[in-house]
Design a protein around this motif. Structure first.
Motif, PDB file in Angstrom:
ATOM      1  N   GLU A  72       0.875  -1.270   0.013  1.00  0.00           N
ATOM      2  CA  GLU A  72       0.055   0.071  -0.234  1.00  0.00           C
ATOM      3  C   GLU A  72       0.853   1.255  -0.031  1.00  0.00           C
ATOM      4  O   GLU A  72       1.804   1.301   0.764  1.00  0.00           O
ATOM      5  N   LYS A  74       0.935   5.325   0.136  1.00  0.00           N
ATOM      6  CA  LYS A  74       0.425   6.626   0.374  1.00  0.00           C
ATOM      7  C   LYS A  74       1.180   7.820   0.080  1.00  0.00           C
ATOM      8  O   LYS A  74       2.406   7.766   0.182  1.00  0.00           O
ATOM      9  N   THR A  78      -1.681  14.419  -4.109  1.00  0.00           N
ATOM     10  CA  THR A  78      -2.379  13.827  -4.807  1.00  0.00           C
ATOM     11  C   THR A  78      -3.008  14.557  -6.036  1.00  0.00           C
ATOM     12  O   THR A  78      -3.876  14.265  -6.684  1.00  0.00           O
ATOM     13  N   HIS A 100      -1.735  -0.448  -9.107  1.00  0.00           N
ATOM     14  CA  HIS A 100      -3.267   0.022  -9.289  1.00  0.00           C
ATOM     15  C   HIS A 100      -3.594   1.377  -8.454  1.00  0.00           C
ATOM     16  O   HIS A 100      -3.233   1.300  -7.152  1.00  0.00           O
ATOM     17  N   ILE A 102      -6.112   3.328  -6.144  1.00  0.00           N
ATOM     18  CA  ILE A 102      -6.901   2.828  -5.400  1.00  0.00           C
ATOM     19  C   ILE A 102      -7.921   3.763  -4.529  1.00  0.00           C
ATOM     20  O   ILE A 102      -7.459   4.753  -4.172  1.00  0.00           O
ATOM     21  N   ALA A 103      -9.112   3.745  -4.716  1.00  0.00           N
ATOM     22  CA  ALA A 103      -9.942   4.705  -3.794  1.00  0.00           C
ATOM     23  C   ALA A 103      -9.975   4.128  -2.379  1.00  0.00           C
ATOM     24  O   ALA A 103     -10.960   3.231  -2.064  1.00  0.00           O
ATOM     25  N   SER A 104      -8.941   4.423  -1.571  1.00  0.00           N
ATOM     26  CA  SER A 104      -9.098   3.822  -0.382  1.00  0.00           C
ATOM     27  C   SER A 104      -8.348   4.777   0.630  1.00  0.00           C
ATOM     28  O   SER A 104      -8.001   5.859   0.413  1.00  0.00           O
ATOM     29  N   ARG A 105      -7.937   4.487   1.842  1.00  0.00           N
ATOM     30  CA  ARG A 105      -7.120   5.249   2.683  1.00  0.00           C
ATOM     31  C   ARG A 105      -5.742   5.226   2.148  1.00  0.00           C
ATOM     32  O   ARG A 105      -5.021   5.915   2.814  1.00  0.00           O
ATOM     33  N   PHE A 106      -5.383   4.450   1.261  1.00  0.00           N
ATOM     34  CA  PHE A 106      -4.034   4.851   0.645  1.00  0.00           C
ATOM     35  C   PHE A 106      -4.324   5.057  -0.933  1.00  0.00           C
ATOM     36  O   PHE A 106      -5.425   4.875  -1.248  1.00  0.00           O
ATOM     37  N   ASP A 107      -3.208   5.321  -1.719  1.00  0.00           N
ATOM     38  CA  ASP A 107      -3.446   5.771  -2.945  1.00  0.00           C
ATOM     39  C   ASP A 107      -3.160   4.791  -4.179  1.00  0.00           C
ATOM     40  O   ASP A 107      -3.734   4.686  -5.003  1.00  0.00           O
ATOM     41  N   TYR A 108      -2.298   3.990  -3.917  1.00  0.00           N
ATOM     42  CA  TYR A 108      -1.732   2.856  -4.807  1.00  0.00           C
ATOM     43  C   TYR A 108      -1.563   1.428  -4.258  1.00  0.00           C
ATOM     44  O   TYR A 108      -1.044   1.421  -2.930  1.00  0.00           O
ATOM     45  N   LEU A 109      -1.983   0.410  -4.887  1.00  0.00           N
ATOM     46  CA  LEU A 109      -1.374  -0.959  -4.406  1.00  0.00           C
ATOM     47  C   LEU A 109      -0.697  -1.489  -5.243  1.00  0.00           C
ATOM     48  O   LEU A 109      -0.710  -1.581  -6.558  1.00  0.00           O
TER      49      LEU A 109
END
Length: 151
Positions: A72, A74, A78, A100, A102-109
């Motif tokens: 993950e 962050k 952004t 990828h 990601i729409a989450s508490r982090f930005d990329y996976l």
């Protein structure tokens, strides 16, 4: 614009995903068409970008790349320019198999493949943590791969 695919197109794609080295004659036989229309459909699928290329499926474990980590990432910024900078830089890291947003508490996976945990630690410290705008990372080590993409 999305290309409209019929049952023959889907059949071609299924066969090619399983065996990209199949001959046009054998492909035509498997999908129930003659060779000429099968080849014309393949060319149309290639021209439309549905088929993006052909390649060998490699066994990463036999290549000495058994360690898989999901990371993950962050970012500290952004805005579009920061995202573009990160995107360009991550493409240059060969150990990153997938990336990828990601729409989450982090930005990329990221899916990162290395030889072992020591090699992963080096990649994390020397490459991933130094990518533009990386504020923090969190690593999840895969113990076993149950299913992976196959074309």
């Amino acid at each position: 614009m999305q290309l409209e695919l019929d049952r023959f197109d889907h059949a071609i794609l299924r066969v090619l995903a399983a065996d990209g080295r199949v001959s046009a004659t054998e492909l035509a036989r498997r999908i129930g068409l003659t060779k000429s229309p099968t080849q014309a459909r393949m060319k149309r699928l290639e021209a439309a970008g549905v088929i993006t290329g052909y390649g060998a499926r490699l066994d990463p474990i036999r290549m000495g790349l058994a360690h898989v980590a999901f990371v993950e990432v962050k970012l500290s910024d952004t805005r579009e320019s920061a995202l573009q900078a990160f995107n360009r830089a991550v493409l240059a890291v060969p150990e990153v198999e997938e990336c990828h947003m990601i729409a989450s508490r982090f930005d990329y996976l990221l899916k990162v493949r290395t030889a072992d945990i020591q090699d992963y630690r080096r990649v994390l410290g020397e490459k991933l943590s130094t990518l533009p705008f990386v504020a923090s990372t969190s690593t999840h080590v895969a113990m076993e791969s149950v299913k992976e993409a196959r074309g």
